[in-house]
Design a protein around this motif. Structure first.
Motif, short mmCIF file in Angstrom:
data_model
loop_
_atom_site.label_atom_id
_atom_site.label_comp_id
_atom_site.label_asym_id
_atom_site.label_seq_id
_atom_site.Cartn_x
_atom_site.Cartn_y
_atom_site.Cartn_z
N LEU A 25 0.83 -1.22 0.00
CA LEU A 25 0.00 0.00 0.00
C LEU A 25 0.86 1.26 0.00
N ARG A 29 0.99 4.02 -2.98
CA ARG A 29 0.54 5.39 -2.70
C ARG A 29 1.68 6.41 -2.73
N GLU A 52 -8.46 8.90 7.45
CA GLU A 52 -7.93 9.02 6.09
C GLU A 52 -7.54 7.66 5.52
N LEU A 53 -6.96 6.81 6.35
CA LEU A 53 -6.62 5.46 5.90
C LEU A 53 -7.88 4.71 5.47
N GLU A 54 -8.92 4.87 6.24
CA GLU A 54 -10.19 4.22 5.93
C GLU A 54 -10.75 4.73 4.61
N ALA A 55 -10.60 6.02 4.34
CA ALA A 55 -11.08 6.60 3.08
C ALA A 55 -10.16 6.23 1.91
N GLU A 56 -8.86 6.20 2.15
CA GLU A 56 -7.88 5.93 1.10
C GLU A 56 -7.86 4.46 0.67
N PHE A 57 -8.04 3.56 1.64
CA PHE A 57 -7.97 2.12 1.36
C PHE A 57 -9.21 1.40 1.91
N HIS A 82 -0.49 3.00 10.00
CA HIS A 82 -0.77 4.36 10.46
C HIS A 82 0.51 5.18 10.54
N TYR A 85 2.12 5.96 7.07
CA TYR A 85 1.24 6.88 6.34
C TYR A 85 1.33 8.28 6.96
N THR A 89 2.91 11.67 5.15
CA THR A 89 2.02 12.81 4.90
C THR A 89 2.34 13.97 5.84
#
Length: 170
Positions: A25, A29, A52-57, A82, A85, A89
């Motif tokens: 991942l 990304r 954001e992780l939940e939305a991204e993946f 986490h 990522y 970011t």
């Protein structure tokens, strides 16, 4: 800890396969290859990064969250994904922590308990009960209970339901 730079194999431990999935991942990304997972330590987490992780993946997070048992398709969100990522970011930074790891299921590691009790050299430690060791589960429980009672002779105010702090719930 090092994560082997190989594809997931059927005989991989689940923590290794989840670390390899994390690596895939992050590579997809960010174009970065991670080669290490994190040790058994406390991990601060940001809710915003988790969201954001939940939305991204979404598929990967949902599959991991709904798996009744660990599988080779899981990711390790709270203990590794986490952190990488958030770092990539710009929302986390590396920092040192002195940690100890003792596998109480292996007799050869029990001398570490005495050293840890007398020297108190770590910021944190993990006592791992191990299912494939040479110490039976009941003995591991006694060892952990004895060690923790000696290491922490005064019960925490949060230790409810125990005789140690006199707050036995009925």
């Amino acid at each position: 800890t090092t994560v082997p730079l190989t594809d997931i194999a059927p005989d991989d431990e689940f923590n290794i396969s989840s670390a390899k999935n994390n690596r895939a991942l992050i590579l997809e990304r960010f174009g970065k290859t991670i080669a290490n997972a994190f040790l058994h330590t406390p991990h601060p987490l940001r809710r915003s990064v988790l969201a954001e992780l939940e939305a991204e993946f979404p598929e990967v997070v949902d599959r991991t969250a709904h798996a009744p048992l660990r599988s080779h398709t899981d990711v390790s969100i709270a203990s590794s994904l986490h952190h990488y990522y958030a770092y990539l970011t710009g929302r986390s930074v590396p920092a040192p922590i002195s940690c100890g790891f003792i596998n109480v299921g292996l007799r050869e590691q029990q001398t570490k308990l005495t050293r840890l009790l007398s020297a108190r050299i770590h910021d944190v430690f993990c006592l791992n009960d191990y299912h494939d060791g040479d110490v039976p589960a009941e003995e591991q429980s006694r060892i952990i209970d004895t060690f923790l009672t000696e290491y922490f002779p005064t019960a925490s105010q949060f230790e409810t339901g125990t005789v140690r702090n006199g707050r036995v719930e009925r």
